[in-house]
Design a protein around this motif. Structure first.
Motif, PDB file in Angstrom:
ATOM      1  N   TYR A 275       0.788  -1.228   0.000  1.00  8.49           N
ATOM      2  CA  TYR A 275       0.000   0.000   0.000  1.00  8.49           C
ATOM      3  C   TYR A 275       0.828   1.289   0.000  1.00  8.49           C
ATOM      4  O   TYR A 275       0.318   2.343  -0.347  1.00  8.49           O
ATOM      5  CB  TYR A 275      -0.951   0.007   1.211  1.00  8.49           C
ATOM      6  CG  TYR A 275      -1.998  -1.073   1.136  1.00  8.49           C
ATOM      7  CD1 TYR A 275      -3.018  -1.003   0.198  1.00  8.49           C
ATOM      8  CD2 TYR A 275      -1.976  -2.163   2.001  1.00  8.49           C
ATOM      9  CE1 TYR A 275      -3.990  -1.998   0.112  1.00  8.49           C
ATOM     10  CE2 TYR A 275      -2.934  -3.156   1.924  1.00  8.49           C
ATOM     11  CZ  TYR A 275      -3.941  -3.071   0.985  1.00  8.49           C
ATOM     12  OH  TYR A 275      -4.885  -4.057   0.901  1.00  8.49           O
ATOM     13  N   SER A 277       1.632   3.340   2.320  1.00  5.76           N
ATOM     14  CA  SER A 277       0.835   4.323   3.058  1.00  5.76           C
ATOM     15  C   SER A 277       1.675   5.149   4.027  1.00  5.76           C
ATOM     16  O   SER A 277       1.175   6.120   4.606  1.00  5.76           O
ATOM     17  CB  SER A 277      -0.256   3.594   3.858  1.00  5.76           C
ATOM     18  OG  SER A 277       0.351   2.750   4.836  1.00  5.76           O
ATOM     19  N   VAL A 284      -3.163  -1.160   7.900  1.00 10.84           N
ATOM     20  CA  VAL A 284      -3.961  -0.418   6.916  1.00 10.84           C
ATOM     21  C   VAL A 284      -5.452  -0.656   7.086  1.00 10.84           C
ATOM     22  O   VAL A 284      -6.258   0.289   7.042  1.00 10.84           O
ATOM     23  CB  VAL A 284      -3.496  -0.757   5.481  1.00 10.84           C
ATOM     24  CG1 VAL A 284      -4.530  -0.296   4.457  1.00 10.84           C
ATOM     25  CG2 VAL A 284      -2.154  -0.103   5.190  1.00 10.84           C
ATOM     26  N   ASP A 285      -5.873  -1.896   7.293  1.00 11.43           N
ATOM     27  CA  ASP A 285      -7.309  -2.173   7.401  1.00 11.43           C
ATOM     28  C   ASP A 285      -7.946  -1.424   8.570  1.00 11.43           C
ATOM     29  O   ASP A 285      -9.115  -1.041   8.507  1.00 11.43           O
ATOM     30  CB  ASP A 285      -7.554  -3.674   7.572  1.00 11.43           C
ATOM     31  CG  ASP A 285      -7.407  -4.435   6.265  1.00 11.43           C
ATOM     32  OD1 ASP A 285      -7.399  -3.784   5.205  1.00 11.43           O
ATOM     33  OD2 ASP A 285      -7.268  -5.677   6.303  1.00 11.43           O
ATOM     34  N   VAL A 288      -7.189   2.966   7.463  1.00 15.58           N
ATOM     35  CA  VAL A 288      -7.511   3.608   6.183  1.00 15.58           C
ATOM     36  C   VAL A 288      -8.959   3.292   5.839  1.00 15.58           C
ATOM     37  O   VAL A 288      -9.393   2.130   5.917  1.00 15.58           O
ATOM     38  CB  VAL A 288      -6.567   3.125   5.059  1.00 15.58           C
ATOM     39  CG1 VAL A 288      -7.015   3.674   3.710  1.00 15.58           C
ATOM     40  CG2 VAL A 288      -5.136   3.551   5.350  1.00 15.58           C
ATOM     41  N   LYS A 293      -8.881   2.793   0.310  1.00 15.63           N
ATOM     42  CA  LYS A 293      -7.728   1.888   0.226  1.00 15.63           C
ATOM     43  C   LYS A 293      -7.348   1.603  -1.221  1.00 15.63           C
ATOM     44  O   LYS A 293      -6.162   1.523  -1.563  1.00 15.63           O
ATOM     45  CB  LYS A 293      -8.050   0.582   0.974  1.00 15.63           C
ATOM     46  CG  LYS A 293      -6.837  -0.278   1.234  1.00 15.63           C
ATOM     47  CD  LYS A 293      -7.106  -1.336   2.306  1.00 15.63           C
ATOM     48  CE  LYS A 293      -8.123  -2.347   1.865  1.00 15.63           C
ATOM     49  NZ  LYS A 293      -8.179  -3.508   2.782  1.00 15.63           N
ATOM     50  N   THR A 456      -6.123   8.514   6.812  1.00 17.35           N
ATOM     51  CA  THR A 456      -6.316   8.168   5.406  1.00 17.35           C
ATOM     52  C   THR A 456      -5.780   9.266   4.492  1.00 17.35           C
ATOM     53  O   THR A 456      -5.101   8.992   3.491  1.00 17.35           O
ATOM     54  CB  THR A 456      -7.808   7.921   5.119  1.00 17.35           C
ATOM     55  OG1 THR A 456      -8.258   6.806   5.895  1.00 17.35           O
ATOM     56  CG2 THR A 456      -8.043   7.626   3.645  1.00 17.35           C
TER      57      THR A 456
END
Length: 521
Positions: A275, A277, A284-285, A288, A293, A456
């Motif tokens: 990702y 990020s 991330v789950d 974001v 995503k 995010t």
């Protein structure tokens, strides 16, 4: 010395150790901790709320970021400690519960001087506080006073090892089933022979692929918990202004075969990032927004795409090499920590990949005690340094690592400007942004939806901007030897395997819970 609690990263829950409970009163922005009433230090003195005051006043002296978020601590009674926030922030809970509590009988005088300076209107950067900081940093107690199940056997201490012996007064001493632990000090070259000789049951170094295979052939199981971090490619934006063009950074990311780089450095423990990020894919789950995503570019290995981006930025191919818009050859020196076996492997492979792509790379290895100083002082063209954060489960800390740690806001403390990446800038799709303020927004407030929205946004900015380029995410490749001195270590199927290797380590948790057992004699 133990913290108040250890964290379960996947479930986002706490195992309470030194405390019976903690609670947040949102109306007053105040945490209240209730300390267990039957705890003692290894010298027999009780553990009380005064030790919490001592701990956090000493953190004030050291300039802990915690004090950006709090303005008052108190001990209403011997077993109650309160911490009042000046602004709601989820990171405060982590500082509160995961700080190792230190004994007043050793650090109380310094803590009391800190309190008087602060309550008298002085700041942590004032001259009296700076002098106190120096005193605290240099202070070396004659004896280690422990709160946990072990203390130090001073007769065993050397530069290479020390032995921990049972502290019968300590928390969890009744549960822990080992009476003695030998801890070896050293980087991978020093520790590897001790694993090969089976003198070590468990190690957390970054071992090369060949070593890990050797260990497995000797009967070790390789544990692979996440570290929530890894090596990244750093660029000097001041010395190499061509990197200020975001298309060049995006091109470099497409030009690198990240799966190969991770595998070369760490085998199965070098996990390519998906990702980009700015923080671990494992988080991330949770942080974001699901609908955002898919907007994160995965920067798949695509050297044609890389070439197209470079050409759009004004670079030109000249035979098998690239030239900058000013006509100079694109060739760089890559600085890496020579005593980190895994990062050394990543640097060598990265050099080979970029050289083959047409950007010649010359490697310069420097010991890990010096290499970060070179980066702080901008004494590099390209460098390998860390991304992510192995100690904290909040993206805020990873953003600090990505945008600030080796950049001018913090590098100035070490005499330089680091990567010198401008934090106030225009970002495609977001307009003019102040990244430092956006970082603060990911760590402030207690409304989870707002925190996710702020995280995010900054994840998408990192993904587009790539101020540093994560090479891969490092999983542990930690050899664990079953059946010699330890009956059975946790396995890769254990629910706690998602805990960070270097923060809330699953082996330490298994020991403190009594689940880790010695081989029967």
């Amino acid at each position: 010395m133990l913290p108040s609690a250890f964290y379960h990263w996947k479930e986002q829950t706490w195992d309470l150790y030194l405390v019976d409970s903690f609670a947040l009163d949102q109306a007053s922005n105040t945490y209240t901790v209730k300390i267990k009433s039957d705890l003692t230090w290894s010298d027999g003195k009780p553990i009380t709320a005064q030790d919490y005051l001592t701990t956090f006043w000493c953190q004030w002296v050291l300039g802990s970021p915690l004090w950006d978020y709090i303005d008052k601590i108190a001990a209403p009674d011997d077993h109650t400690f309160t911490m009042k926030m000046n602004q709601p922030a989820p990171v405060v809970e982590r500082y509160l519960l995961h700080s190792n509590i230190i004994p007043t009988q050793q650090y109380g005088d310094i803590a009391e001087q800190a309190r008087k300076i602060a309550e008298g209107g002085g700041s942590a950067s004032s001259e009296p506080a700076a002098a106190l900081n120096t005193k605290l940093v240099k202070y070396q107690p004659e004896n280690y006073i422990a709160s946990g199940p072990f203390t130090i056997d001073y007769k065993s201490m050397s530069n290479s090892q020390l032995t921990l012996i049972k502290n019968t007064h300590g928390y969890a001493a009744d549960r822990v089933k080992f009476d003695r632990i030998v801890i070896y000090n050293g980087e991978t070259p020093e520790i590897s022979p001790l694993v090969l000789s089976k003198d070590i049951d468990y190690a957390t170094n970054g071992f090369p692929v060949a070593s890990a295979k050797q260990f497995e052939s000797l009967g070790y199981e390789i544990l692979r918990p996440p570290t929530y971090s890894g090596p990244a490619l750093y660029m000097s934006f001041d010395k190499q202004p061509e990197f200020t063009d975001v298309r060049v950074r995006q091109a470099l990311n497409h030009a690198i075969d990240h799966a190969r780089n991770g595998s070369t450095a760490l085998g199965s423990s070098g996990k390519p990032t998906k990702y980009y990020s700015g923080f671990s894919d494992f988080l991330v789950d949770a942080w974001v927004s699901p609908d955002q995503k898919s907007a994160l570019n995965d920067y798949g290995y695509d050297q044609d795409k890389a070439a197209s981006l470079l050409e759009a930025a004004g670079w030109k191919r000249s035979g098998n090499s690239w030239r900058l818009p000013n006509g100079k050859a694109a060739a760089y020196e890559l600085l890496f920590p020579s005593d980190y076996a895994d990062w050394s492997g990543a640097a060598k492979d990265l050099g080979e990949q970029l050289t083959k792509f047409g950007i010649p790379i010359k490697l310069r290895g420097v010991v890990s005690t010096q290499q970060p100083i070179n980066v702080y002082k901008s004494d590099f063209q390209l460098a390998i340094q860390a991304w992510g954060n192995s100690a904290q489960p909040y993206p805020y800390f990873s953003f600090v690592a990505a945008f600030l740690n080796y950049n001018y806001p913090l590098a100035k403390n070490n005499g330089g400007r680091g990567i010198d990446y401008a934090l106030k800038r225009n970002v495609a799709g977001f307009g003019k942004v102040d990244i430092q303020k956006l970082i603060e927004a990911t760590g402030s407030g207690t409304d989870q939806d707002t925190l996710i929205a702020n995280t995010t946004k900054l994840a998408r900015i990192f993904n587009a901007e790539l101020p540093i380029i994560p090479l891969f995410e490092r999983l542990g490749n930690s050899p664990a030897l079953n059946g010699v001195r330890v009956k059975n270590f946790p396995t890769n199927d254990d629910p706690l395997i998602t805990n960070s290797l270097y923060a809330d380590n699953l082996v330490i948790l298994a020991m403190l819970s009594g689940e880790l057992e010695p081989v029967a004699k």
